[in-house]
Design a protein around this motif. Structure first.
Motif, short mmCIF file in Angstrom:
data_model
loop_
_atom_site.label_atom_id
_atom_site.label_comp_id
_atom_site.label_asym_id
_atom_site.label_seq_id
_atom_site.Cartn_x
_atom_site.Cartn_y
_atom_site.Cartn_z
N UNK A 146 102.00 -10.49 46.57
CA UNK A 146 101.26 -9.93 45.45
C UNK A 146 100.13 -10.83 45.00
N UNK A 147 100.38 -12.14 44.99
CA UNK A 147 99.33 -13.08 44.61
C UNK A 147 98.19 -13.07 45.62
N UNK A 148 98.54 -13.01 46.91
CA UNK A 148 97.51 -12.96 47.94
C UNK A 148 96.66 -11.70 47.79
N UNK A 149 97.29 -10.56 47.49
CA UNK A 149 96.52 -9.33 47.35
C UNK A 149 95.59 -9.40 46.14
N UNK A 150 96.02 -10.04 45.07
CA UNK A 150 95.15 -10.19 43.90
C UNK A 150 93.97 -11.11 44.22
N UNK A 151 94.23 -12.15 44.99
CA UNK A 151 93.12 -13.01 45.43
C UNK A 151 92.16 -12.20 46.30
N UNK A 152 92.71 -11.33 47.16
CA UNK A 152 91.88 -10.49 48.02
C UNK A 152 91.02 -9.54 47.19
N UNK A 153 91.57 -9.01 46.09
CA UNK A 153 90.78 -8.15 45.21
C UNK A 153 89.68 -8.97 44.54
N UNK A 154 90.00 -10.18 44.10
CA UNK A 154 88.98 -11.04 43.49
C UNK A 154 87.86 -11.31 44.49
#
Length: 232
Positions: A146-154
């Motif tokens: 989930x953290x990686x996906x949020x970084x990907x969105x950023x």
């Protein structure tokens, strides 16, 4: 915002031309959250690639935010894509040797969208907006899915893109993390972001303002709905 007129996409095959998309006419307004759905082979990924300027239509016109993609040279198309499109992938696609902040800064470096001395501050602000500021100096391997996906969105938002394209963004997340990410996308839409998401998950569709169903490369349904209120 997005206008596709009489789009057709074919690929050569030993059995003759394979029609991936046909008779696609579609208008997406600024600030919409559109879900594109359909079975495997229905043309979802092909349509997303056309919207990203990664692939070219065999015929027809694609106009996004005033730019006629079908008429741009490869160089102009690449520059447009870097500045105007953010893409979120199912498997995150973060560079493993870069920290979260460095991954977010990378698109800025590619197109010189922001002055060098402002890029880290912008990356940190985006990570903070997405709730992962404390992960800024960690490598992707130290982050949860989930953290990686949020970084990907950023990272996808780094250059203030006109459109955000999400390719099965919840496909590699557990249900709770998926709902959190979808709520985040809804909040971005509330802030004026245009989001086009390919998905096969019914839970994801419920957050969209419109669902477009493809069958054998053709649009068979184009339904508007009220997105569920959601907050991160």
């Amino acid at each position: 915002m997005i206008n596709l007129r009489d789009i057709r996409k074919t690929y050569p095959s030993p059995a003759g031309a394979f029609v991936a998309l046909a008779d696609i006419n579609l208008v997406i307004q600024r600030g919409e959250f559109v879900a594109i759905v359909g079975q495997s082979g229905s043309g979802k990924s092909t349509l997303l690639n056309l919207l990203a300027g990664i692939d070219h239509p065999s015929s027809g016109e694609i106009v996004i935010d005033g730019h006629a993609l079908h008429a741009l040279s490869e160089k102009s198309l690449s520059l447009w894509r870097g500045r105007s499109v953010g893409i979120v992938f199912q498997f995150f696609q973060l560079l493993p040797t870069l920290t979260a902040a460095e991954n977010v800064m990378l698109p800025m470096d590619f197109v010189n969208r922001w002055p060098k001395n402002e890029r880290r501050a912008r990356a940190l602000a985006l990570l903070d907006r997405l709730g992962v500021a404390e992960q800024a100096d960690k490598l992707p391997s130290a982050l949860s899915g989930g953290q990686q996906q949020r970084v990907a969105v950023a990272r996808a938002l780094a250059n203030e893109p006109a459109i955000l394209l999400a390719d099965e963004p919840t496909g590699n997340l557990d249900s709770r993390t998926s709902q959190s990410l979808l709520a985040l996308l809804v909040d971005l839409v509330h802030d004026g972001q245009t989001v086009v998401m390919v998905t096969h998950e019914h839970a994801a569709m419920r957050h969209a303002t419109r669902t477009i169903t493809l069958v054998d490369g053709r649009i068979v349904e184009n339904e508007s709905a009220c997105a569920e209120p959601a907050h991160v």
